[in-house]
Design a protein around this motif. Sequence first.
Motif, PDB file in Angstrom:
ATOM      1  N   ILE A 206     -13.151  -7.615  22.601  1.00 28.87           N
ATOM      2  CA  ILE A 206     -13.454  -6.260  22.144  1.00 28.87           C
ATOM      3  C   ILE A 206     -14.949  -5.967  22.218  1.00 28.87           C
ATOM      4  CG2 ILE A 206     -13.416  -4.704  20.154  1.00 28.87           C
ATOM      5  CD1 ILE A 206     -10.690  -5.119  21.476  1.00 28.87           C
ATOM      6  N   ASP A 207     -15.766  -6.930  21.775  1.00 21.28           N
ATOM      7  CA  ASP A 207     -17.206  -6.689  21.652  1.00 21.28           C
ATOM      8  C   ASP A 207     -17.969  -6.867  22.960  1.00 21.28           C
ATOM      9  OD1 ASP A 207     -16.802  -6.222  18.965  1.00 21.28           O
ATOM     10  OD2 ASP A 207     -17.334  -8.258  18.344  1.00 21.28           O
ATOM     11  N   GLU A 208     -17.514  -7.795  23.814  1.00 22.99           N
ATOM     12  CA  GLU A 208     -18.319  -8.155  24.980  1.00 22.99           C
ATOM     13  C   GLU A 208     -17.601  -8.008  26.315  1.00 22.99           C
ATOM     14  OE1 GLU A 208     -20.433 -11.934  24.306  1.00 22.99           O
ATOM     15  OE2 GLU A 208     -19.721 -11.811  22.231  1.00 22.99           O
ATOM     16  N   GLY A 209     -16.312  -7.755  26.273  1.00 21.35           N
ATOM     17  CA  GLY A 209     -15.575  -7.587  27.517  1.00 21.35           C
ATOM     18  C   GLY A 209     -14.950  -8.888  27.998  1.00 21.35           C
ATOM     19  N   ILE A 210     -14.007  -8.757  28.912  1.00 21.78           N
ATOM     20  CA  ILE A 210     -13.242  -9.918  29.359  1.00 21.78           C
ATOM     21  C   ILE A 210     -14.106 -10.948  30.079  1.00 21.78           C
ATOM     22  CG2 ILE A 210     -12.597  -8.890  31.586  1.00 21.78           C
ATOM     23  CD1 ILE A 210      -9.822 -10.208  31.186  1.00 21.78           C
ATOM     24  N   GLN A 211     -15.194 -10.498  30.728  1.00 20.12           N
ATOM     25  CA  GLN A 211     -16.032 -11.448  31.460  1.00 20.12           C
ATOM     26  C   GLN A 211     -16.684 -12.463  30.529  1.00 20.12           C
ATOM     27  OE1 GLN A 211     -16.742  -8.266  31.019  1.00 20.12           O
ATOM     28  NE2 GLN A 211     -18.805  -8.109  30.185  1.00 20.12           N
ATOM     29  N   ALA A 212     -16.902 -12.082  29.271  1.00 23.17           N
ATOM     30  CA  ALA A 212     -17.542 -12.996  28.321  1.00 23.17           C
ATOM     31  C   ALA A 212     -16.652 -14.190  28.000  1.00 23.17           C
ATOM     32  CB  ALA A 212     -17.899 -12.251  27.036  1.00 23.17           C
ATOM     33  N   LEU A 213     -15.344 -14.027  28.165  1.00 27.05           N
ATOM     34  CA  LEU A 213     -14.415 -15.118  27.883  1.00 27.05           C
ATOM     35  C   LEU A 213     -14.459 -16.209  28.944  1.00 27.05           C
ATOM     36  CD1 LEU A 213     -11.319 -13.085  26.656  1.00 27.05           C
ATOM     37  CD2 LEU A 213     -12.805 -14.532  25.261  1.00 27.05           C
ATOM     38  N   PHE A 214     -15.135 -15.939  30.051  1.00 25.06           N
ATOM     39  CA  PHE A 214     -15.167 -16.914  31.141  1.00 25.06           C
ATOM     40  C   PHE A 214     -16.586 -17.375  31.461  1.00 25.06           C
ATOM     41  CE2 PHE A 214     -11.186 -14.706  31.505  1.00 25.06           C
ATOM     42  CZ  PHE A 214     -10.294 -15.725  31.786  1.00 25.06           C
ATOM     43  N   ARG A 215     -17.494 -17.199  30.494  1.00 21.91           N
ATOM     44  CA  ARG A 215     -18.848 -17.699  30.686  1.00 21.91           C
ATOM     45  C   ARG A 215     -18.840 -19.222  30.711  1.00 21.91           C
ATOM     46  NH1 ARG A 215     -21.448 -13.558  26.430  1.00 21.91           N
ATOM     47  NH2 ARG A 215     -21.758 -11.803  27.823  1.00 21.91           N
ATOM     48  N   GLY A 216     -19.666 -19.770  31.591  1.00 20.19           N
ATOM     49  CA  GLY A 216     -19.765 -21.224  31.678  1.00 20.19           C
ATOM     50  C   GLY A 216     -18.656 -21.869  32.474  1.00 20.19           C
ATOM     51  N   TYR A 217     -17.876 -21.063  33.195  1.00 20.75           N
ATOM     52  CA  TYR A 217     -16.735 -21.636  33.914  1.00 20.75           C
ATOM     53  C   TYR A 217     -17.184 -22.573  35.033  1.00 20.75           C
ATOM     54  CZ  TYR A 217     -12.391 -22.026  36.512  1.00 20.75           C
ATOM     55  OH  TYR A 217     -11.293 -22.525  37.153  1.00 20.75           O
ATOM     56  N   VAL A 218     -18.292 -22.230  35.703  1.00 22.10           N
ATOM     57  CA  VAL A 218     -18.774 -23.092  36.785  1.00 22.10           C
ATOM     58  C   VAL A 218     -19.131 -24.473  36.251  1.00 22.10           C
ATOM     59  CG1 VAL A 218     -20.608 -23.436  38.483  1.00 22.10           C
ATOM     60  CG2 VAL A 218     -19.585 -21.176  38.194  1.00 22.10           C
ATOM     61  N   MET A 219     -19.862 -24.496  35.120  1.00 28.51           N
ATOM     62  CA  MET A 219     -20.232 -25.782  34.536  1.00 28.51           C
ATOM     63  C   MET A 219     -19.003 -26.555  34.092  1.00 28.51           C
ATOM     64  SD  MET A 219     -22.575 -27.882  33.859  1.00 28.51           S
ATOM     65  CE  MET A 219     -24.063 -26.928  34.055  1.00 28.51           C
ATOM     66  N   ARG A 220     -18.033 -25.845  33.577  1.00 32.25           N
ATOM     67  CA  ARG A 220     -16.822 -26.537  33.141  1.00 32.25           C
ATOM     68  C   ARG A 220     -16.055 -27.103  34.332  1.00 32.25           C
ATOM     69  NH1 ARG A 220     -11.319 -24.380  30.480  1.00 32.25           N
ATOM     70  NH2 ARG A 220     -10.442 -26.434  30.109  1.00 32.25           N
ATOM     71  N   CYS A 221     -16.083 -26.390  35.447  1.00 36.37           N
ATOM     72  CA  CYS A 221     -15.435 -26.906  36.653  1.00 36.37           C
ATOM     73  C   CYS A 221     -16.054 -28.242  37.058  1.00 36.37           C
ATOM     74  CB  CYS A 221     -15.568 -25.908  37.800  1.00 36.37           C
ATOM     75  SG  CYS A 221     -14.477 -24.477  37.671  1.00 36.37           S
ATOM     76  N   LEU A 222     -17.379 -28.302  37.002  1.00 35.05           N
ATOM     77  CA  LEU A 222     -18.060 -29.542  37.367  1.00 35.05           C
ATOM     78  C   LEU A 222     -17.737 -30.661  36.385  1.00 35.05           C
ATOM     79  CD1 LEU A 222     -21.533 -28.055  38.316  1.00 35.05           C
ATOM     80  CD2 LEU A 222     -19.799 -28.941  39.877  1.00 35.05           C
ATOM     81  N   TYR A 223     -17.595 -30.285  35.117  1.00 35.39           N
ATOM     82  CA  TYR A 223     -17.310 -31.290  34.083  1.00 35.39           C
ATOM     83  C   TYR A 223     -15.845 -31.732  34.123  1.00 35.39           C
ATOM     84  CZ  TYR A 223     -16.193 -33.049  29.444  1.00 35.39           C
ATOM     85  OH  TYR A 223     -15.725 -33.789  28.410  1.00 35.39           O
ATOM     86  N   ALA A 224     -14.940 -30.768  34.003  1.00 37.28           N
ATOM     87  CA  ALA A 224     -13.528 -31.112  33.905  1.00 37.28           C
ATOM     88  C   ALA A 224     -12.945 -31.570  35.234  1.00 37.28           C
ATOM     89  CB  ALA A 224     -12.733 -29.906  33.382  1.00 37.28           C
ATOM     90  N   GLY A 225     -13.631 -31.277  36.335  1.00 39.26           N
ATOM     91  CA  GLY A 225     -13.156 -31.747  37.628  1.00 39.26           C
ATOM     92  C   GLY A 225     -13.122 -33.254  37.721  1.00 39.26           C
ATOM     93  N   SER A 226     -13.779 -33.922  36.772  1.00 38.84           N
ATOM     94  CA  SER A 226     -13.762 -35.382  36.768  1.00 38.84           C
ATOM     95  C   SER A 226     -12.354 -35.925  36.565  1.00 38.84           C
ATOM     96  CB  SER A 226     -14.680 -35.913  35.664  1.00 38.84           C
ATOM     97  OG  SER A 226     -14.267 -35.416  34.403  1.00 38.84           O
ATOM     98  N   LEU A 227     -11.485 -35.125  35.949  1.00 37.65           N
ATOM     99  CA  LEU A 227     -10.104 -35.575  35.777  1.00 37.65           C
ATOM    100  C   LEU A 227      -9.427 -35.754  37.129  1.00 37.65           C
ATOM    101  CD1 LEU A 227      -8.014 -36.298  33.688  1.00 37.65           C
ATOM    102  CD2 LEU A 227      -7.281 -33.910  33.625  1.00 37.65           C
ATOM    103  N   THR A 228      -9.767 -34.885  38.071  1.00 33.56           N
ATOM    104  CA  THR A 228      -9.244 -35.039  39.429  1.00 33.56           C
ATOM    105  C   THR A 228      -9.751 -36.334  40.051  1.00 33.56           C
ATOM    106  OG1 THR A 228      -9.141 -32.643  39.744  1.00 33.56           O
ATOM    107  CG2 THR A 228      -9.175 -34.006  41.726  1.00 33.56           C
ATOM    108  N   ILE A 229     -11.049 -36.605  39.866  1.00 30.38           N
ATOM    109  CA  ILE A 229     -11.619 -37.847  40.387  1.00 30.38           C
ATOM    110  C   ILE A 229     -10.946 -39.054  39.738  1.00 30.38           C
ATOM    111  CG2 ILE A 229     -13.719 -39.245  40.468  1.00 30.38           C
ATOM    112  CD1 ILE A 229     -15.314 -36.754  40.784  1.00 30.38           C
ATOM    113  N   PHE A 230     -10.673 -38.935  38.437  1.00 32.56           N
ATOM    114  CA  PHE A 230     -10.008 -40.039  37.741  1.00 32.56           C
ATOM    115  C   PHE A 230      -8.653 -40.333  38.374  1.00 32.56           C
ATOM    116  CE2 PHE A 230      -6.940 -41.532  34.643  1.00 32.56           C
ATOM    117  CZ  PHE A 230      -7.570 -42.662  34.145  1.00 32.56           C
ATOM    118  N   ASN A 231      -7.865 -39.285  38.581  1.00 32.70           N
ATOM    119  CA  ASN A 231      -6.539 -39.479  39.168  1.00 32.70           C
ATOM    120  C   ASN A 231      -6.628 -40.116  40.551  1.00 32.70           C
ATOM    121  OD1 ASN A 231      -5.145 -38.544  37.011  1.00 32.70           O
ATOM    122  ND2 ASN A 231      -4.641 -36.548  37.870  1.00 32.70           N
ATOM    123  N   MET A 232      -7.601 -39.641  41.347  1.00 34.31           N
ATOM    124  CA  MET A 232      -7.745 -40.187  42.692  1.00 34.31           C
ATOM    125  C   MET A 232      -8.173 -41.657  42.647  1.00 34.31           C
ATOM    126  SD  MET A 232      -6.791 -37.842  44.623  1.00 34.31           S
ATOM    127  CE  MET A 232      -5.667 -37.622  43.245  1.00 34.31           C
TER     128      MET A 232
END
Length: 494
Positions: A206-232
């Motif tokens: 409501i206060d900041e718009g839908i884009q605010a809910l996805f801030r930091g997604y790039v950094m999270r991709c780099l961080y959480a992508g390690s789960l893919t590396i783990f599986n491999m």
Amino acid sequence: MNLGDVQKTFKQVYQQGGIKHFYKGGLIAIIGSGPAFSLYLTSYKYFKMQLGNKIESKLLLHLSCGLLAETVSGVLWLPIDVVKERLQVQKRFGYHNYSGSIDAVLQIVKKEGVLGLYRGFGATLGFFGPYSALYFASFEYLKEQTNNNALLSSLGAFIFSSILTQPLSVSKMRIQIQSRKMLENQTGEGLFNYKNQLHGIWRILIDEGIQALFRGYVMRCLYAGSLTIFNMTFEECSKFLQNKYLCYMLSSIFVLLFQYPHITMSNTLTLYYNPLSMPSRAVLTLLTLGNIPHTAKVVDLQKQENLTPEFTAINPCQGLPALDDDGFKLFESHAILRYIVNKYQLHDFYPKDPQEIAKVECYLDWHHTGTKLVSKFVFDHIIGPKMMGKPAPPDFEAKEKEMESILQFIEYVFLGQGKFKYVQNQPKMTIADLALIFELQMLFGFNYSFDKFPGLKNYVQHMSQVPQIKQANQAFYGMIKNAPLNDFVKALVQ
């Protein structure tokens, strides 16, 4: 944060401390992550085997097993995270003085008990639980669709689950800040006033718009992508190692080498501020508008935390705000604003053309002997006497007249007789506007209507509706919203 920001931050962290700077708190993670990962996947497989005959729906089975596995593995994961995060931020916060991972564990247990190692378990599970459930459900589904292609399945599952749970991640982070740094005001409300994660998501939307809910997604991709590396890594290890637990351990250590730099990169800048300080709110709003990763540390002025030797080492003037950019210390709000726009090249908030720069700087220089007298008037005649018990100066009418002459000057000169949308007729909001608006809003506490200056009134109205400015003003609005307010002010502080 976009990919360019990640590259700049990576370079900055490397220059400040070399490769080892990316791996603060790594020992405790290496010691604990192997068993934790092992418990995580072993639990998933165990629950899958136990519940396989009881839950007919594959989707529900994998969702349930993922959630249960996250809950069980949290017994090992959370202490690792608590120790790791404290080691990573202790230099910037100054809260702790741990010599290393083992010392951190011993001090936490001694001072806070064993439960101190499990702080934030509910909030952590509230985010990672749904993530793990969605990840495993989509991973199992994609394996069936791709003929057991682990790489594509893991990557697809990661992208899918990350997108769906990113709003939970943003809300969780703000709730954690709120719970640690609760700023009590007259209404007893906190910094963000989020009741829970879902309420936080709703307020951000409501206060900041839908884009605010996805801030930091790039950094999270780099961080959480390690789960893919783990599986491999696990898949490759399992081809030549018979012991699956050893596979888990080796995979975990390999993942940490990839994962840790992105954890350390997430916050390299610390802002010391107080939500009731106008210059503090200006800097905080710029960081938010510019999507600059930062840690915001509240300095309690009532407890005189700004007078401590630790804070004085950051700002010898003992005022707010102050900035610590991983060792580079800076005070004076306008200097901080300039530093941020130049370092992060925020040209939307600071022009490139020399003449336009001069216009913005003209206001910033005038601000201290001009606009600051407006907030000083409110403090001397309203806040001081009514809230702090200080005697009111006897020259109220003369000071009010002086204050209104300043408002008239702002409207006539800097807002072009009320025709300019932004200070000095800039095409977009600049740091001059951020410096100005929070000072003008102090007149809300005086119940000032701005009716004498319609151009200035329009400026205050449209600037006050900027979501990031509204967010920065939550503590201030909470302080005045129960006071008698005119319709103009009341509509803006709701």
